[in-house]
Enzyme design. Sequence first.
Site, short mmCIF file in Angstrom:
data_model
loop_
_atom_site.label_atom_id
_atom_site.label_comp_id
_atom_site.label_asym_id
_atom_site.label_seq_id
_atom_site.Cartn_x
_atom_site.Cartn_y
_atom_site.Cartn_z
N SER A 182 0.83 -1.21 0.00
CA SER A 182 0.00 0.00 0.00
C SER A 182 0.87 1.26 0.00
CB SER A 182 -0.92 0.01 1.22
OG SER A 182 -0.15 -0.10 2.41
N HIS A 205 -2.66 -3.60 -5.46
CA HIS A 205 -3.05 -3.16 -4.11
C HIS A 205 -4.53 -3.46 -3.90
CE1 HIS A 205 -3.83 0.32 -1.10
NE2 HIS A 205 -3.63 -0.82 -0.46
N ASN A 226 -4.79 6.09 -0.99
CA ASN A 226 -4.21 6.51 0.29
C ASN A 226 -3.60 7.90 0.24
OD1 ASN A 226 -5.03 4.24 1.66
ND2 ASN A 226 -3.14 3.12 1.31
#
Length: 282
Positions: free
Chosen positions: A119, A140, A190
Amino acid sequence: MSINTVGIIGAGTMGNGIAQACAVSGIKVVMVDISEAAVAKGIATVAGSLERLIKKEKISAAERDAALARIKGSTRYEDLKSSQLVIEAATENHELKVKILKQIDAMVAPDVIIASNTSSISITKLAAVTSRADRFIGMHFFNPVPMMALVEIIRGLQTSDATHEAVQAMAVALGKTPITVRNSPGFVVNRILVPMINEAFFVLAEGLATPQDIDAGMKLGCNQPIGPLALADMVGLDVCLAVMEVYLSEFGDSKYRACPLLKEMVAAGRLGRKTGRGVYQY
């Protein structure tokens, strides 16, 4: 290139989730971990998850049995030789991933694709430790893997078009929706998500609203299923802080500085659900 057997390194939360997604979609799986106990636990988790799907009438008992029959647990890297794709799903630690990737690279045929379910770690850097940088890619997955539709497919500098196309087709075969991302810290999701959580801590620290009202505002105003502070507790405040520190060092941009309140709470050991106390009490 058709992928009918996938090797997975790691039988933990992400590894067994990826194994379940593959097995339910008709793909054979070889799931490798360091101990028989870890492998058995991973397979038991998949069995429990499939059992819940039967109760919800999403799958039949026969489909559960067929899916479980497609998963072979192992502690031997030699068993990866039948795979066309090997996904490394070990803990988010650069040195550990490098060690595992070198072992995979030495074991499987030169045309096998290797993917990392990272990640945050650079796909370009990880690819460089293998002898097949053109056949290396990031996949991911999001937790819980069987439920979450998204897979971020991350191209390193060296990833070939053929590798990207094969892995993209594989993600679609799993019933996932892939998005293609260039290698960069935090990739896409993210990169947006963690700074948003960090900003929620600034809002909290400035006393603009209570945690409950901040979360309610984002849920009701932005249609998010969970507020950013409750999400931070779920992810782990230490994880959120670590990600922000990676962004600050990699980008060198002050907009990624971690909120002092977030740092303070981590220092106090209030990490969220896993410690029973974060922004909220559990």
